[in-house]
Design an enzyme around this catalytic site. Structure first.
Site, PDB file in Angstrom:
ATOM      1  N   ASP A 160       0.840  -1.197   0.000  1.00 38.91           N
ATOM      2  CA  ASP A 160       0.000   0.000   0.000  1.00 38.91           C
ATOM      3  C   ASP A 160       0.876   1.247   0.000  1.00 38.91           C
ATOM      4  O   ASP A 160       2.111   1.151  -0.017  1.00 38.91           O
ATOM      5  CB  ASP A 160      -0.963  -0.001   1.194  1.00 38.91           C
ATOM      6  N   HIS A 213     -13.728  -2.461  -6.639  1.00 35.57           N
ATOM      7  CA  HIS A 213     -14.908  -1.590  -6.737  1.00 35.57           C
ATOM      8  C   HIS A 213     -14.541  -0.100  -6.648  1.00 35.57           C
ATOM      9  O   HIS A 213     -15.399   0.753  -6.894  1.00 35.57           O
ATOM     10  CB  HIS A 213     -15.961  -1.969  -5.693  1.00 35.57           C
TER      11      HIS A 213
END
Length: 344
Positions: free
Chosen positions: A203, A251
């Protein structure tokens, strides 16, 4: 033909939809006021005592407590109120499974943004951040929103990860790469369930401290590490992993970004390894279920190109990226209703 009460069309379902925000705001107010924390460990209080301790008037306190009890958050015993089992487990601050972070995030960030949902649909631009000033919704410099966001995602993801670990056997895998893994909730829960497993969270730099702190608090610093990376901008993902996880990642982005990421996953994954997409999946008809459909609209409010996709779309994208033996495993959890699994 006379209609019976059972056949008369009623607006009651519409009234339930209309007043849905009453329930949420009652719940959010209780979290903000620390009601459940004050009532932890079996403590009980009368309405008058609650009003005094929370510094609110007795008339609203009366209706506030009645509302919380009606929602299953409190239990009433004579003239006193105490936490329900649900509230004691998930809504007491400082507990490992505290869910209040997610409630606070939705109340302070998403609820105000949804007031502008019609404007969002007309502009096709997010309501919670400015794409001309930020690279993405995840690049916020607001420390409060950053803390609330990751605490929210951590609490939600822990429960979903526990369910995932029960429906998919990680026993045959050794090294997990959690792409966009944030606070590391999935690796923490999965490494607990499968002690032989090691994991890496990939990340952005500003998330590193949160993820490393969470792993340390869980006693899993040796099993879980962190690698700084941007899965959109980087040309490739780190190799050496036999399972890659995408949990509530796809998403957030448009189809082209998702397809590109899946190709990177295929290239990085060891031969014979697996990819797991964990999401709120729309059905093939794109008519539900409600949690997936409404989360999709929330992605329109929150992101530039995100939406919720159907299991059919994921299966097609995986095949196009080179994966095989794709299948859907359905389950019910707080943050997902299923996973799409495929092999390289």
């Amino acid at each position: 033909m006379n209609q019976t009460p059972e056949t008369v069309l009623s607006p009651a379902p519409l009234m339930e939809l209309t007043g849905a925000f009453w329930a949420f705001k009652t719940f959010a107010a209780a979290v903000e006021l620390g009601l459940f924390t004050r009532l932890s460990d079996g403590r009980k209080m009368t309405m008058t005592e609650v009003a005094k301790e929370l510094d609110i008037h007795e008339r609203p306190a009366d209706m506030f407590l009645a509302g919380c009890a009606s929602l299953g958050l409190l239990e009433k015993d004579g003239e006193t109120y105490g936490n329900s089992v649900l509230a004691e487990e998930f809504l007491v601050e400082g507990r490992p499974r505290y869910f209040g972070g997610f409630v606070r995030y939705c109340d302070q960030r998403e609820y105000p943004a949804w007031h502008h949902v019609v404007d969002v649909m007309r502009s096709n631009k997010p309501a919670t951040w400015d794409p001309e000033k930020q690279d993405s919704v995840f690049a916020t410099e607001d420390p409060l929103m950053l803390e609330l966001f990751w605490e929210a995602m951590h609490s939600l993801s822990m429960y979903t990860a526990a369910t995932l670990g029960g429906v998919f056997d990680f026993g045959a895998h050794r090294r997990l790469l959690d792409v966009g893994g944030g606070s590391g909730a999935y690796p923490i829960e999965l490494c607990r369930q499968y002690p032989h497993l090691s994991a890496t969270v990939l990340d952005l730099e500003h998330v590193r401290g949160i993820a490393e702190r969470k792993a340390e608090e869980a006693g899993l610093s040796e099993a879980i590490d962190f690698t700084v990376g941007d899965f959109r901008a980087d040309e490739s993902l780190p190799g050496g992993y036999d399972i890659i996880l995408l949990s509530s990642i796809l998403h957030d982005w448009d189809e082209d970004t998702d397809r590109s990421l899946l190709r990177k996953c295929w290239e990085a994954l060891e031969e014979g390894g697996s990819i797991i997409i964990c999401e709120l999946l729309l059905n093939a008809e794109r008519s539900g279920p409600p949690a997936a459909a409404l989360m999709g609209l929330n992605m329109v409010v929150e992101t530039e190109g995100g939406r919720n996709y159907s299991e059919t779309e994921y299966l097609s994208w995986l095949a196009d990226a080179g994966f095989r033996d794709a299948r859907v495993i359905r389950f019910e959890a707080a943050g997902a209703n299923g996973t799409v699994v495929a092999r390289k």
